[in-house]
Design a protein around this motif. Structure first.
Motif, PDB file in Angstrom:
ATOM      1  N   THR A 113      64.163 -10.808 -53.860  1.00 28.71           N
ATOM      2  CA  THR A 113      65.234 -11.794 -54.000  1.00 28.71           C
ATOM      3  C   THR A 113      64.635 -13.112 -54.446  1.00 28.71           C
ATOM      4  O   THR A 113      63.650 -13.589 -53.859  1.00 28.71           O
ATOM      5  CB  THR A 113      65.984 -11.982 -52.674  1.00 28.71           C
ATOM      6  OG1 THR A 113      66.595 -10.744 -52.312  1.00 28.71           O
ATOM      7  CG2 THR A 113      67.062 -13.048 -52.800  1.00 28.71           C
ATOM      8  N   ARG A 157      71.002 -23.354 -63.738  1.00 29.03           N
ATOM      9  CA  ARG A 157      70.978 -22.158 -62.893  1.00 29.03           C
ATOM     10  C   ARG A 157      70.782 -20.881 -63.712  1.00 29.03           C
ATOM     11  O   ARG A 157      71.349 -19.835 -63.402  1.00 29.03           O
ATOM     12  CB  ARG A 157      72.244 -22.063 -62.038  1.00 29.03           C
ATOM     13  CG  ARG A 157      72.395 -23.235 -61.090  1.00 29.03           C
ATOM     14  CD  ARG A 157      73.385 -22.963 -59.982  1.00 29.03           C
ATOM     15  NE  ARG A 157      73.403 -24.063 -59.012  1.00 29.03           N
ATOM     16  CZ  ARG A 157      74.119 -24.074 -57.896  1.00 29.03           C
ATOM     17  NH1 ARG A 157      74.882 -23.039 -57.611  1.00 29.03           N
ATOM     18  NH2 ARG A 157      74.078 -25.100 -57.075  1.00 29.03           N
ATOM     19  N   LEU A 163      67.561 -25.260 -55.799  1.00 30.49           N
ATOM     20  CA  LEU A 163      67.810 -24.498 -57.014  1.00 30.49           C
ATOM     21  C   LEU A 163      68.162 -25.419 -58.175  1.00 30.49           C
ATOM     22  O   LEU A 163      67.664 -25.247 -59.301  1.00 30.49           O
ATOM     23  CB  LEU A 163      68.942 -23.498 -56.777  1.00 30.49           C
ATOM     24  CG  LEU A 163      69.414 -22.690 -57.997  1.00 30.49           C
ATOM     25  CD1 LEU A 163      68.273 -21.866 -58.580  1.00 30.49           C
ATOM     26  CD2 LEU A 163      70.585 -21.806 -57.626  1.00 30.49           C
ATOM     27  N   VAL A 178      71.251 -17.525 -61.696  1.00 31.20           N
ATOM     28  CA  VAL A 178      70.687 -17.465 -60.347  1.00 31.20           C
ATOM     29  C   VAL A 178      71.573 -18.279 -59.415  1.00 31.20           C
ATOM     30  O   VAL A 178      72.017 -19.379 -59.759  1.00 31.20           O
ATOM     31  CB  VAL A 178      69.236 -17.995 -60.329  1.00 31.20           C
ATOM     32  CG1 VAL A 178      68.653 -17.917 -58.930  1.00 31.20           C
ATOM     33  CG2 VAL A 178      68.369 -17.205 -61.296  1.00 31.20           C
ATOM     34  N   THR A 208      69.580 -14.593 -55.446  1.00 30.05           N
ATOM     35  CA  THR A 208      69.906 -13.493 -56.352  1.00 30.05           C
ATOM     36  C   THR A 208      68.883 -12.377 -56.186  1.00 30.05           C
ATOM     37  O   THR A 208      67.670 -12.621 -56.283  1.00 30.05           O
ATOM     38  CB  THR A 208      69.932 -13.978 -57.808  1.00 30.05           C
ATOM     39  OG1 THR A 208      70.897 -15.027 -57.934  1.00 30.05           O
ATOM     40  CG2 THR A 208      70.287 -12.850 -58.747  1.00 30.05           C
TER      41      THR A 208
END
Length: 659
Positions: free
Chosen positions: A427, A312, A305, A610, A431
């Motif tokens: 998803t 994010r 991520l 996220v 999230t």
């Protein structure tokens, strides 16, 4: 056979080092170098131009030396040594061979253009004119003397001043000075370190311009981001991978002068691109569906991520449009999907349509054509004339779960699907998202019916199905919007302004720009949300655009028919989140240039936080509509070619001739 000076004479053949004649020749070569240095005045280290042949060439040269130099030359007995074994070297690659041939050709060209060898570029190559660059194998004969390396090539005959004349005793002083320069250069330039000739480094005349490594922008980071570990490849490869210099490593490239800086090295290495390098051990050990959240190998984890979204936050475009069932689609959707502000496109596009056009597939193709090859359609669903399409950056399709959808009909007769709701959920990393598009009951006074539509939707929409809830402790079985982290609800809610047409028109005429606060005081939806009777927990961004309903088709004027409907904000976008401040509204506006319906499209841009997730969820595994992608790209190419042809025809037709 001995010469008058007492030295054995050979016919230029390669003499093994183990023989007495070969040892004598080695000694004579060393003595001649020292004597030549002394004769030249002891100026220290000199430049070595060309090594004469150890056999006949050296003896003939020594004949031309002064008697004083020859008298000081003595022969000592030396124990013969066995010949050395050939030393195996790495075979040269095709790139190195082609580079060496180019260097030899360049040297010969410079020698031809500058016979006196006074040019600046020749000076750096004179040290290496003894022999060609490194060969794959070296015989003992070449290791000891290198006598036949360049005598047979035209390059050496052009660049060697000693090879043009060997007789004549009138130029003894000049030739002795040339010999001393040659032997002195051997010591200074170290051209034969270990018996191997090497070319000197070629450096550029001026420093190369600095190159900006960080090509990533704040918004387009998912496509053009360079990982922080890979900013310096040399440091990364040594400390991160533990790799040493190989035959074509950075150290060798820099040492041979083939590249100037690390940026040039990166451009030559096609193995490492903007994509993050993957360790071999990670490929061996990495497994998905383990349920790992913070582990290094997690596909949806924190490391992955942070690589794509350092802050994010993901950019999401949400739009709603009541198309009024029109067959005709707008010629251009750029102003709708790609507004001029902000400057960058978003990471995700979700478009909901009410009373959609008869050809749903054509509508999706137009969306793909407008968004272009950077986006793919992750999913699309329909409920009667309710359509929803989800487009996402093609780089991000691997981080999505399976996509699920559900529908609700709010009319009494369930077969009539003009009013109702359509929900799509999935998803992204860790999230969960829920997107709902709805078409509520119409009518100025039917506020209660619209609230019933809302309540039926949140109770009957059965989502999620197979994808697990990211936070089940905060979920409710009676409200679908509580079972997801981020919820976006948009559509034609049909809430009107509780004011007559004349008053609304007067307010619009007084405030032709964006000051619509007086109109919002009469808005039914704003009033009901403030009471908590609908869209509980939802928010709406500030409205700074004119009412999106009801227009005359193809015009900017509101309803001029006999019904004289009051302009209203029927098309809305609202949102809610489980976590405070996770959703930030960036822009909320309408698109007045699209006039094919009595509604104007309304869109909103969001920045959404996220979180990392676990891999133990059903993954989409890169799923997207490939057929739609190809058709949309072909349409886009055809459109561009037609536009260029029209511009070309316009230019040619604008030229007129006067007879």
């Amino acid at each position: 056979m001995n010469t008058p000076n007492g030295f054995p004479q050979h016919s230029g053949a390669c003499v093994p080092q183990g023989t007495e004649g070969g040892a004598v020749q080695d000694l004579n070569a060393k003595k001649a170098g020292k004597a030549a240095k002394k004769e030249a005045g002891g100026h220290g280290v000199l430049t070595f131009e060309d090594l004469p042949s150890v056999g006949t060439s050296l003896n003939e040269t020594l004949k031309l030396l002064p008697d004083e130099l020859q008298a000081n030359t003595k022969i000592k007995s030396i124990t013969p040594r066995p010949p050395r074994k050939p030393r195996l070297e790495r075979a040269a690659s095709l790139d190195e061979k082609s580079w060496r041939r180019w260097r030899r050709f360049r040297t010969s060209q410079e020698s031809l253009t500058d016979p006196n060898e006074t040019s600046s570029s020749n000076g750096s190559l004179q040290e290496a004119s003894l022999s060609p660059p490194i060969r794959g194998r070296a015989s003992p004969c070449h290791q000891g003397h290198q006598q036949n390396s360049l005598h047979g090539s035209p390059d050496a005959s052009e660049a060697n001043p000693m090879g043009k004349s060997r007789g004549g005793t009138s130029d003894l002083g000049k030739r002795a000075s040339e010999i001393s320069s040659a032997f002195g250069g051997l010591l200074r330039g170290k051209a034969f370190a270990g018996g191997k000739p090497r070319l000197s480094q070629i450096m550029p005349a001026r420093p190369l311009p600095p190159v900006e490594f960080n090509v990533a922008s704040h918004t387009l980071r998912t496509a053009n981001r360079i990982d922080s570990d890979c900013m310096d490849y040399r440091h990364y490869s040594q400390h991160k991978f533990g790799r040493v210099s190989s035959s074509l490593s950075d150290t060798r490239l820099h040492g041979n002068g083939m590249v100037y800086d690390s940026c040039s090295t990166d451009s030559m290495k096609s193995t490492f691109s903007l994509l993050t390098p993957i360790r071999s051990k990670d490929v061996r050990s990495r497994s998905y569906l383990e349920g790992s959240l913070l582990a290094t190998g997690a596909l949806l984890g924190a490391e992955e991520l942070s690589r794509y979204f350092p802050d994010r936050n993901v950019g999401i475009f949400v739009a709603t449009w009541n198309m009024q069932g029109q067959k005709e689609l707008p010629v251009n959707l750029d102003d709708f999907l790609l507004p001029t502000e902000p400057d960058y496109a978003q990471d995700m596009y979700v478009i909901g349509v009410q009373e959609g056009c008869p050809d749903r597939r054509e509508w999706e193709i137009r969306l793909q054509e407008t968004l272009g090859p950077h986006y793919v359609m992750l999913y699309s669903a329909a409920h009667g004339v309710l359509y929803m399409s989800v487009f996402i950056r093609r780089d991000l399709i691997w981080f999505c779960s399976e996509v699920e959808y559900a529908t609700v009909t709010t009319r009494i007769v369930s077969q009539i699907k003009t009013k109702g709701a359509l929900g799509i959920s999935f998803t992204f990393f860790g999230t969960s998202f829920l997107f709902i598009t709805s078409h509520f009951t119409s009518g100025d006074s039917k506020v209660h019916e619209r609230k019933l539509d809302y309540n039926k939707t949140i109770q009957a929409l059965t989502l999620p199905k197979n994808v697990p809830d990211t936070n089940p402790y905060r979920s409710s079985s009676n409200d679908v919007t509580t079972r997801f982290d981020e919820v976006f609800w948009f559509g034609d809610f049909n809430f009107r302004l509780n004011k007559d047409r004349e008053t609304v028109d007067s307010i619009l005429n007084q405030n032709p720009e964006t000051d619509v606060s007086k109109l919002l005081a009469y808005d039914q939806l704003t009033s009901e949300m403030s009471r908590g009777s609908i869209f509980k927990g939802f928010q709406e961004a500030d409205i700074n655009f004119r009412p999106s309903y009801k227009f005359d088709i193809g015009k900017d004027s509101y309803d001029t028919t006999s019904k004289q409907r009051t302009p209203s904000y029927t098309d809305r976008v609202v949102f809610r989140s489980r976590y405070r401040d996770d959703i930030q509204a960036v822009k909320y506006s309408s698109c007045p240039v699209i006039k094919t319906s009595d509604h104007r499209p309304v869109f909103a841009l969001f920045r959404v936080k996220v979180r990392p997730g676990r891999d133990n969820i059903p993954l989409a595994a890169g799923q997207f509509d490939r057929e739609l992608y190809l058709i949309g790209i072909k349409r886009r190419i055809t459109r561009e070619l037609q536009k260029r042809q029209e511009q070309k025809d316009q230019k040619s037709s604008s030229i007129c001739s006067i007879s």
